[in-house]
Enzyme design. Structure first.
Site, PDB file in Angstrom:
ATOM      1  N   ARG A 138      -3.287 -52.424 -82.402  1.00 59.16           N
ATOM      2  CA  ARG A 138      -3.916 -54.013 -82.705  1.00 59.16           C
ATOM      3  C   ARG A 138      -4.654 -54.337 -81.836  1.00 59.16           C
ATOM      4  O   ARG A 138      -5.903 -54.706 -82.335  1.00 59.16           O
ATOM      5  CB  ARG A 138      -2.475 -54.856 -82.975  1.00 59.16           C
ATOM      6  CG  ARG A 138      -2.763 -56.233 -83.714  1.00 59.16           C
ATOM      7  CD  ARG A 138      -3.349 -57.192 -83.013  1.00 59.16           C
ATOM      8  NE  ARG A 138      -2.891 -57.745 -81.809  1.00 59.16           N
ATOM      9  CZ  ARG A 138      -3.469 -58.742 -80.989  1.00 59.16           C
ATOM     10  NH1 ARG A 138      -4.875 -59.211 -81.330  1.00 59.16           N
ATOM     11  NH2 ARG A 138      -2.590 -59.124 -79.926  1.00 59.16           N
ATOM     12  N   ASP A 139      -4.480 -54.857 -80.719  1.00 62.83           N
ATOM     13  CA  ASP A 139      -5.337 -55.368 -79.971  1.00 62.83           C
ATOM     14  C   ASP A 139      -6.308 -54.394 -79.400  1.00 62.83           C
ATOM     15  O   ASP A 139      -7.401 -54.836 -78.935  1.00 62.83           O
ATOM     16  CB  ASP A 139      -4.581 -55.994 -78.614  1.00 62.83           C
ATOM     17  CG  ASP A 139      -5.464 -57.024 -77.708  1.00 62.83           C
ATOM     18  OD1 ASP A 139      -6.465 -57.619 -78.144  1.00 62.83           O
ATOM     19  OD2 ASP A 139      -5.273 -56.687 -76.452  1.00 62.83           O
ATOM     20  N   HIS A 150      -0.287 -59.373 -69.411  1.00 57.82           N
ATOM     21  CA  HIS A 150      -1.430 -58.822 -70.298  1.00 57.82           C
ATOM     22  C   HIS A 150      -2.712 -59.009 -69.545  1.00 57.82           C
ATOM     23  O   HIS A 150      -3.217 -59.888 -69.691  1.00 57.82           O
ATOM     24  CB  HIS A 150      -1.361 -59.309 -71.521  1.00 57.82           C
ATOM     25  CG  HIS A 150      -2.295 -58.822 -72.675  1.00 57.82           C
ATOM     26  ND1 HIS A 150      -1.808 -58.359 -73.810  1.00 57.82           N
ATOM     27  CD2 HIS A 150      -3.436 -58.747 -72.567  1.00 57.82           C
ATOM     28  CE1 HIS A 150      -2.833 -57.772 -74.405  1.00 57.82           C
ATOM     29  NE2 HIS A 150      -3.960 -58.010 -73.940  1.00 57.82           N
ATOM     30  N   HIS A 177      -6.682 -57.789 -68.386  1.00 57.69           N
ATOM     31  CA  HIS A 177      -7.915 -56.986 -68.602  1.00 57.69           C
ATOM     32  C   HIS A 177      -8.395 -56.826 -67.266  1.00 57.69           C
ATOM     33  O   HIS A 177      -8.209 -57.360 -66.165  1.00 57.69           O
ATOM     34  CB  HIS A 177      -8.806 -57.780 -69.396  1.00 57.69           C
ATOM     35  CG  HIS A 177      -8.346 -57.871 -70.943  1.00 57.69           C
ATOM     36  ND1 HIS A 177      -9.076 -57.674 -71.972  1.00 57.69           N
ATOM     37  CD2 HIS A 177      -7.235 -58.479 -71.261  1.00 57.69           C
ATOM     38  CE1 HIS A 177      -8.341 -58.079 -72.969  1.00 57.69           C
ATOM     39  NE2 HIS A 177      -7.023 -58.471 -72.756  1.00 57.69           N
ATOM     40  N   CYS A 230     -12.093 -58.795 -76.890  1.00 62.37           N
ATOM     41  CA  CYS A 230     -11.427 -59.947 -77.780  1.00 62.37           C
ATOM     42  C   CYS A 230     -12.530 -60.242 -78.478  1.00 62.37           C
ATOM     43  O   CYS A 230     -13.719 -60.609 -77.883  1.00 62.37           O
ATOM     44  CB  CYS A 230     -10.895 -61.244 -76.812  1.00 62.37           C
ATOM     45  SG  CYS A 230     -10.565 -62.383 -77.857  1.00 62.37           S
ATOM     46  N   ASN A 290      -8.488 -53.736 -72.176  1.00 63.49           N
ATOM     47  CA  ASN A 290      -7.109 -53.782 -71.674  1.00 63.49           C
ATOM     48  C   ASN A 290      -6.870 -52.915 -70.647  1.00 63.49           C
ATOM     49  O   ASN A 290      -7.467 -51.850 -70.487  1.00 63.49           O
ATOM     50  CB  ASN A 290      -6.032 -53.542 -72.769  1.00 63.49           C
ATOM     51  CG  ASN A 290      -6.070 -54.809 -73.418  1.00 63.49           C
ATOM     52  OD1 ASN A 290      -5.753 -55.922 -73.559  1.00 63.49           O
ATOM     53  ND2 ASN A 290      -6.556 -54.218 -75.255  1.00 63.49           N
TER      54      ASN A 290
END
Length: 304
Positions: free
Chosen positions: A19-20, A212, A214, A245, A254
């Site tokens: 997803r991300d 989370h 980056h 993003c 990420n």
């Protein structure tokens, strides 16, 4: 293997690549590839794989095939498949599709709330309240993403009390998990420690916190180690380091799952994920995307 003091024996890796990771790709990735990616990640040992997002395709075109992806996946016992939902319409779709884990996506800053949700922080929390409430009533787990926890491209450094205020609201709404997002990758270990200390002081259970990171400034692994020393036992990461993003152009990839696994293995921390299988998967995906994986561990182990 001897383990450094103050670290957990086991860490859960929440794999966010499907997803991300893929939502920021410019080229269309077929639903069949997305579904195969999820299956490969589970085969490698992942037990939490964020699968897709039930959002309007106008805002995130790469997720327009969410329902097809979910239908293609053979959901296995003992594996969680969280799905991002933005509102009650998204939740209705999730219920119809048999989803058992959802996530809502909030912001610690007004600028990003406007850019990502077209709402103020307060309005976004008001939108989430019935979603989280109904999801919990149906027995779902609810992850609350909180973006811009350490820095915002428009507002700069984000004050700790501001983050704590929104984080505690998400927990009060009923979120079972709180994922702290370093969306543009500006966090450093000292600032990570300061926020975690403040959250626990405010009554947020550390067992509900996920990090989370980056890797914009190369700090993701050191930030993760700091979080583990503070009692965090769940870490978000993306296979091959995919991601960014679409609403924060300064956001880079990420934390790569392979880089995280290499570090955790060296610390004697169990994840249950097979690094070699994951490297194979990320190499396969990089070939399909037509570019090398940004993960240093993938490049080292795959000989690329």
């Amino acid at each position: 293997m001897d383990q450094l003091p103050g670290l957990p024996a086991r860490v859960t890796v929440c794999e966010v690549g499907p997803r991300d990771g893929l939502q920021n790709e410019s080229a269309t990735v077929p639903a069949s590839v997305k579904a195969e990616l999820v299956e490969r990640l589970v085969d490698a040992g992942h037990r939490v794989v964020e699968t897709t997002g039930l959002v309007h395709p106008k805002w995130v075109p790469q997720l327009a095939d969410a329902e097809e992806v979910l239908r293609r996946i053979d959901r296995r016992p003992g594996v969680r498949y969280p799905v991002l939902v933005p509102n009650m319409r998204g939740l209705d779709r999730a219920v119809d599709l048999g989803v058992e884990d959802i996530a809502v996506f909030g912001s610690a800053t007004e600028s990003f709330a406007r850019a990502n949700l077209n709402r103020t922080v307060e309005e976004s929390l008001e939108m989430f309240a019935p979603v989280v409430g109904r999801a919990r009533e149906t027995g779902m787990r609810v992850r609350g993403y909180l973006s811009m926890c350490w820095g915002d491209p428009w507002e700069g450094e984000v004050p700790v009390p501001q983050v704590v205020s929104v984080a505690t609201r998400l927990i009060a709404l009923g979120c079972t998990e709180l994922s702290l997002g370093d969306t543009i990758g500006v966090a450093t270990p000292g600032r990570v420690a300061a926020l975690l200390d403040a959250l626990t002081a405010a009554g947020v259970p550390v067992e509900s916190i996920t990090v989370h990171f980056h890797d914009t400034y190369g700090q993701a692994l050191s930030n993760t180690l700091t979080a583990l020393r503070h009692g965090v036992t769940t870490v978000d990461a993306s296979a091959g380091g995919l991601g960014g993003c679409p609403y924060a152009k300064s956001a880079t990839g990420n934390l790569a799952t392979e880089d995280l696994l290499w570090q955790l293995a060296g610390l004697g921390i169990d994840t249950g994920v097979d690094l070699d299988k994951l490297v194979e998967t990320s190499t396969w995906l990089a070939d399909l995307l037509g570019r090398p994986s940004p993960s240093r561990t993938v490049r080292a182990l795959a000989g690329g």
